[in-house]
Scaffold this motif. Structure first.
Motif, PDB file in Angstrom:
ATOM      1  N   ILE A  10       0.825  -1.220   0.000  1.00  0.00           N
ATOM      2  CA  ILE A  10       0.000   0.000   0.000  1.00  0.00           C
ATOM      3  C   ILE A  10       0.853   1.261   0.000  1.00  0.00           C
ATOM      4  O   ILE A  10       0.328   2.369   0.142  1.00  0.00           O
ATOM      5  N   ALA A  11       2.145   1.117  -0.150  1.00  0.00           N
ATOM      6  CA  ALA A  11       3.030   2.288  -0.147  1.00  0.00           C
ATOM      7  C   ALA A  11       2.580   3.298  -1.197  1.00  0.00           C
ATOM      8  O   ALA A  11       2.392   2.952  -2.368  1.00  0.00           O
ATOM      9  N   GLY A  12       2.391   4.538  -0.768  1.00  0.00           N
ATOM     10  CA  GLY A  12       1.968   5.593  -1.680  1.00  0.00           C
ATOM     11  C   GLY A  12       0.472   5.733  -1.814  1.00  0.00           C
ATOM     12  O   GLY A  12      -0.005   6.702  -2.422  1.00  0.00           O
ATOM     13  N   ILE A  38       6.601   3.657   2.833  1.00  0.00           N
ATOM     14  CA  ILE A  38       5.387   4.296   3.335  1.00  0.00           C
ATOM     15  C   ILE A  38       5.583   5.806   3.351  1.00  0.00           C
ATOM     16  O   ILE A  38       6.576   6.314   3.895  1.00  0.00           O
ATOM     17  N   ALA A  39       4.620   6.542   2.781  1.00  0.00           N
ATOM     18  CA  ALA A  39       4.777   7.991   2.644  1.00  0.00           C
ATOM     19  C   ALA A  39       4.352   8.745   3.897  1.00  0.00           C
ATOM     20  O   ALA A  39       4.889   9.830   4.179  1.00  0.00           O
ATOM     21  N   LEU A  40       3.406   8.206   4.657  1.00  0.00           N
ATOM     22  CA  LEU A  40       2.907   8.893   5.850  1.00  0.00           C
ATOM     23  C   LEU A  40       3.933   8.745   6.976  1.00  0.00           C
ATOM     24  O   LEU A  40       4.144   7.639   7.489  1.00  0.00           O
ATOM     25  N   PRO A  41       4.574   9.824   7.373  1.00  0.00           N
ATOM     26  CA  PRO A  41       5.683   9.717   8.347  1.00  0.00           C
ATOM     27  C   PRO A  41       5.286   9.044   9.663  1.00  0.00           C
ATOM     28  O   PRO A  41       6.047   8.227  10.188  1.00  0.00           O
ATOM     29  N   ASP A  42       4.119   9.383  10.216  1.00  0.00           N
ATOM     30  CA  ASP A  42       3.713   8.808  11.496  1.00  0.00           C
ATOM     31  C   ASP A  42       3.506   7.305  11.395  1.00  0.00           C
ATOM     32  O   ASP A  42       3.857   6.553  12.316  1.00  0.00           O
ATOM     33  N   LEU A  43       2.944   6.848  10.282  1.00  0.00           N
ATOM     34  CA  LEU A  43       2.757   5.408  10.081  1.00  0.00           C
ATOM     35  C   LEU A  43       4.099   4.728   9.859  1.00  0.00           C
ATOM     36  O   LEU A  43       4.372   3.668  10.433  1.00  0.00           O
ATOM     37  N   ALA A  44       4.950   5.341   9.050  1.00  0.00           N
ATOM     38  CA  ALA A  44       6.269   4.756   8.772  1.00  0.00           C
ATOM     39  C   ALA A  44       7.055   4.554  10.053  1.00  0.00           C
ATOM     40  O   ALA A  44       7.682   3.503  10.264  1.00  0.00           O
ATOM     41  N   SER A  45       7.030   5.537  10.938  1.00  0.00           N
ATOM     42  CA  SER A  45       7.805   5.429  12.175  1.00  0.00           C
ATOM     43  C   SER A  45       7.255   4.327  13.070  1.00  0.00           C
ATOM     44  O   SER A  45       8.028   3.611  13.721  1.00  0.00           O
ATOM     45  N   ARG A  46       5.947   4.158  13.101  1.00  0.00           N
ATOM     46  CA  ARG A  46       5.349   3.110  13.920  1.00  0.00           C
ATOM     47  C   ARG A  46       5.654   1.722  13.362  1.00  0.00           C
ATOM     48  O   ARG A  46       5.906   0.778  14.114  1.00  0.00           O
TER      49      ARG A  46
END
Length: 223
Positions: free
Chosen positions: A96-98, A133-141
């Protein structure tokens, strides 16, 4: 020899724990799934190549934990509060990246499931730090999620997987077929799956048993 009509017979895919063969290639992943109540942060990323057994272990975990299973691509249209009422396995997160809508929905699902005291299992083909993953908060989690990998299969696991896939298709090969194939196919679970499918199709089309001779013919055609 005239060919017979080939029908797509139902395949019974066995996803129980008793159907999952443990070898050195997957023992660590099995131990983590079975010890799910001790996951740090109540979450885990299960990674491995295509057809390596991720979905099977997801179903094993769902049985153990009462978790729901959802494809990452379907999270965007899911009822997040309803989904988060239990533990959740999210498959193929790397795909689902992007996709902004799916990423945003997964971010909210992640937070709500953990806030409700449940657990999360994510799957993908490689480690979360390689998921774009483009959404920073999701990527960090996701990148902060404990990781366990399904390693490349050894001979024992390849043989066991092949036997299981033939059994799922209600096919009984002759005794010399499995050792013959293990020595000759690519050393991956995806290759095992493709080979079993091709042999089953050839046997149905030609009205033949799955023998070493048929296996050689099929491998020759597969190149």
């Amino acid at each position: 020899m005239p060919q017979q009509l080939s029908f797509d017979l139902p395949v019974r895919i066995a996803h129980g724990r008793e159907d999952f063969f443990v070898s050195s290639a997957n023992a660590a992943a099995v131990a983590m799934i079975e010890g799910w109540q001790s996951w740090p942060g109540r979450k885990l990323a299960l990674v491995g190549a295509e057809a390596s057994g991720k979905t099977h272990l997801v179903h094993v975990w769902a049985t153990l934990s009462g978790a729901k299973i959802v494809a990452a691509a379907d999270v965007a249209t899911a009822d997040i509060p309803s989904l988060a009422s239990a533990s959740v396995a999210v498959e193929d997160v790397d795909q689902i990246a992007g996709n902004a809508e799916a990423e945003e929905a997964l971010f909210h699902l992640h937070n709500l499931v953990l806030a409700e005291g449940h657990s999360l299992l994510f799957t993908g083909q490689n480690a979360p730090n390689f998921w774009p993953i483009a959404l920073p908060d999701l990527a960090s989690r996701l990148q902060g999620t404990p990781l366990v990998a399904l390693e490349a299969p050894d001979d024992v696991l390849l043989t066991a997987l092949m036997a299981k896939l033939f059994h799922d298709r209600q096919v009984v090969p002759t005794a010399d077929v499995l050792p013959y194939l293990v020595r000759r196919i690519d050393r991956s679970c995806a290759a095992v799956q493709a080979t079993v499918e091709a042999l089953d199709a050839a046997a149905l089309a030609q009205g033949r048993a799955v023998t070493r001779a048929l296996a050689k013919e099929v491998l020759d055609k597969m190149g």
